[in-house]
Design a protein around this motif. Structure first.
Motif, PDB file in Angstrom:
ATOM      1  N   HIS A 192      -8.147  -1.292   9.644  1.00 45.27           N
ATOM      2  CA  HIS A 192      -8.966  -1.243   8.444  1.00 45.27           C
ATOM      3  C   HIS A 192     -10.443  -1.206   8.806  1.00 45.27           C
ATOM      4  CE1 HIS A 192      -5.738  -3.015   5.482  1.00 45.27           C
ATOM      5  NE2 HIS A 192      -5.335  -1.938   6.126  1.00 45.27           N
ATOM      6  N   ARG A 217       0.835  -1.196   0.000  1.00 43.62           N
ATOM      7  CA  ARG A 217       0.000   0.000   0.000  1.00 43.62           C
ATOM      8  C   ARG A 217       0.876   1.253   0.000  1.00 43.62           C
ATOM      9  NH1 ARG A 217      -5.517  -0.778  -1.075  1.00 43.62           N
ATOM     10  NH2 ARG A 217      -6.221  -2.704  -0.082  1.00 43.62           N
ATOM     11  N   LEU A 276      -6.527   2.877   3.002  1.00 41.55           N
ATOM     12  CA  LEU A 276      -6.070   1.702   3.743  1.00 41.55           C
ATOM     13  C   LEU A 276      -4.540   1.622   3.760  1.00 41.55           C
ATOM     14  CD1 LEU A 276      -8.480  -1.214   2.787  1.00 41.55           C
ATOM     15  CD2 LEU A 276      -8.686   0.481   4.630  1.00 41.55           C
ATOM     16  N   GLY A 306      -9.869  -0.277  -1.748  1.00 42.34           N
ATOM     17  CA  GLY A 306      -9.433   0.197  -0.444  1.00 42.34           C
ATOM     18  C   GLY A 306      -8.573   1.429  -0.485  1.00 42.34           C
TER      19      GLY A 306
END
Length: 537
Positions: free
Chosen positions: A439, A343, A382, A377
């Motif tokens: 999350h 991420r 996230l 996400g």
């Protein structure tokens, strides 16, 4: 609940729908489970299409859902033309396509043309003898006189790229896992079989394809050694990094095959969209060559941002200047994160990044010239999941533990309702990867109620881009260098200035600030994590 289910209404001109589109990537295992096995499925995607449409994106990209033994979680395909039972059925896919089109979403799917699973019926026959009908459908080679592999090629997954097979008494090539033998796409019969797969999914109504690892699809016929790498962009972490991949990738014969792919897709309609994943030593030249003219692919993307340890003004200027997408050079696509990369907010800001920084990245993606991919996400900000070794599923992460953030941390379940007792609405059963507590607190349900959330900011930014030809199609120019990222998007006599502080220091800005959308405080000083897109002038 999401009330706005209206499809996106992007600015209209003569360009195809995909030019400048924002596309939402779904990793189906982790999006929504409907049959209580802890694994996401196609009916789960169908269930959430209204939510995706409410974001304002033009299209969804669905990662592999084909029949597979799941050695590489779907990228090892044993039947290109069927759905793995864990994801549903072909009938479920048909329902998904119909529903997506009803809510105004296009659908593109992954295609894996460079290799198959070792459980594919093609490979089972190919390895059975040296004389069967598919004996040359894969890349087979004799051992050297001393029994060692045919050459020095290395696999992406940290091992030699050749596997001995006692049935044939030969080695076969696998640029990825041992369970993923490479197809011999020099063979025109194999090319025809792959094009039949393309046609199969076009006939089922898909709007295009994301083509995985395309530049691995052709190898040097003479099987010459790769030269050693002498210039490292980052410290090597696996044997693959010590070579320049000039012989096991990107051979000249690849371009005619790409044109055959392009011909099949274009015959299905001018509005189809194709984007190639391009990695390796020459991504820029390949992205351009894969997309040049009207006979090849629509777009391509590399790993400029996906594998960048830090984003900076210099990196953005470099990527945009090197491939601005001018006439004749094809059209670029960009992604900050996906199923293969940690991420972005964690990679670039470490643990516990701010919501403001997540918003900044959303705004930057919307401002860049080219198509943008939003990974499921990402619209929630996230962070990378933390997966204990005992819970790892990703073969690459297991092999390289603990030297990598791993791919599992970017594949954790989508948090829908914030209730950790029922796995945040993802499933009623224990998910295949652990749900992250931080999350659940960033769930769709919770953020939908907060007007200042990353989710609602993302919707605002996408709506701005959809309604603005300057941002979707416009040219890009950089009026200044330096730590502050400043660029102008221009189209039809209109200009929008985009300013971003991607660093850690307050930076002076002496231009006029007439803001359409912004992140953080702006003015004569741009604070870290702040930025804006100006009103049209």
């Amino acid at each position: 609940m999401v009330e706005d289910v209206s499809p996106a209404h992007p600015a209209s001109d003569d360009a195809p729908w995909w030019k400048g589109a924002l596309i939402y990537q779904i990793y189906p295992r982790s999006f929504q489970d409907t049959n209580r096995d802890g694994i996401g499925d196609l009916p789960g995607i169908t269930r959430r299409l209204e939510y995706i449409a409410s974001l304002g994106v033009s299209c969804i990209w669905i990662s592999p859902f084909f029949t597979s033994p799941m050695a590489d979680y779907g990228y090892d395909v044993s039947d290109f033309c069927d759905v793995d039972p864990i994801f549903g059925t072909l009938a479920d896919f048909d329902i998904l396509i119909k529903k997506a089109h009803t809510v105004g979403l296009k659908v593109i799917i992954d295609q894996v043309y460079s290799h198959t699973s070792d459980q594919h019926e093609w490979f089972i026959e190919s390895r059975s003898s040296r004389t069967n009908d598919k004996s040359d459908w894969y890349v087979w080679a004799d051992a050297k006189a001393d029994g060692s592999p045919p050459n020095n090629w290395q696999s992406v997954f940290g091992m030699g790229a050749w596997q001995w097979d006692a049935r044939r008494g030969q080695y076969y090539l696998h640029n990825f896992l041992v369970e993923q033998p490479d197809l011999n796409l020099h063979n025109p019969v194999v090319q025809a079989a792959i094009l039949d797969v393309t046609q199969f999914w076009l006939d089922r109504g898909v709007d295009g394809f994301r083509i995985d690892a395309l530049n691995f699809a052709m190898h040097d016929r003479a099987l010459r050694d790769n030269p050693a790498e002498t210039e490292f962009k980052r410290p090597p972490t696996r044997p693959f990094d010590f070579q320049r991949h000039e012989m096991n990738m990107s051979q000249p014969e690849l371009l005619p095959f790409i044109e055959r792919i392009g011909n099949v897709i274009q015959n299905a309609g001018a509005e189809k969209f194709t984007v190639a994943e391009v990695g390796g030593p020459r991504p820029l030249s390949e992205m351009k060559s894969f997309t040049q003219g009207n006979k090849r692919l629509s777009s391509a993307y590399a790993f400029d941002y996906l594998y960048a340890e830090q984003i900076s003004a210099d990196l953005v200027r470099k990527t945009q200047k090197e491939w601005p997408g001018i006439e004749g050079e094809g059209w670029p696509s960009w992604a900050f994160e996906n199923h293969d990369a940690p991420r972005a907010v964690t990679r670039w800001k470490g643990s516990n990044p701010s919501k403001q920084y997540s918003k900044l990245l959303v705004l930057l993606m919307a401002a860049l010239r080219g198509n943008g991919f939003i990974y499921y996400g990402e619209e929630l900000g996230l962070e990378q999941g933390e997966i204990d070794f005992d819970d790892l599923k990703d073969p690459e992460a297991i092999a390289n533990w603990p030297e990598t953030l791993g791919r599992d941390g970017a594949r954790t379940p989508m948090p829908w309702d914030g209730n950790t007792n029922v796995y945040a609405g993802f499933s009623d059963a224990k998910p295949w990867l652990p749900l992250q507590d931080n999350h659940a607190s960033a769930s769709v349900a919770l953020q939908s109620k907060d007007p200042k959330s990353v989710l609602n900011f993302t919707k605002q930014v996408i709506a701005l881009r959809n309604g603005c030809d300057v941002l979707r199609r416009g040219e890009i120019q950089f009026p200044s260098e330096g730590e502050l990222l400043v660029f102008d998007r221009m189209h039809g006599g209109k200009i929008r200035r985009c300013v971003f502080n991607l660093g850690d220091n307050n930076l002076a800005y002496d231009g006029q600030v007439d803001i359409d959308v912004s992140v953080g405080s702006v003015g004569s000083l741009i604070c870290p994590g702040s930025g804006f897109i100006s009103k049209a002038s």
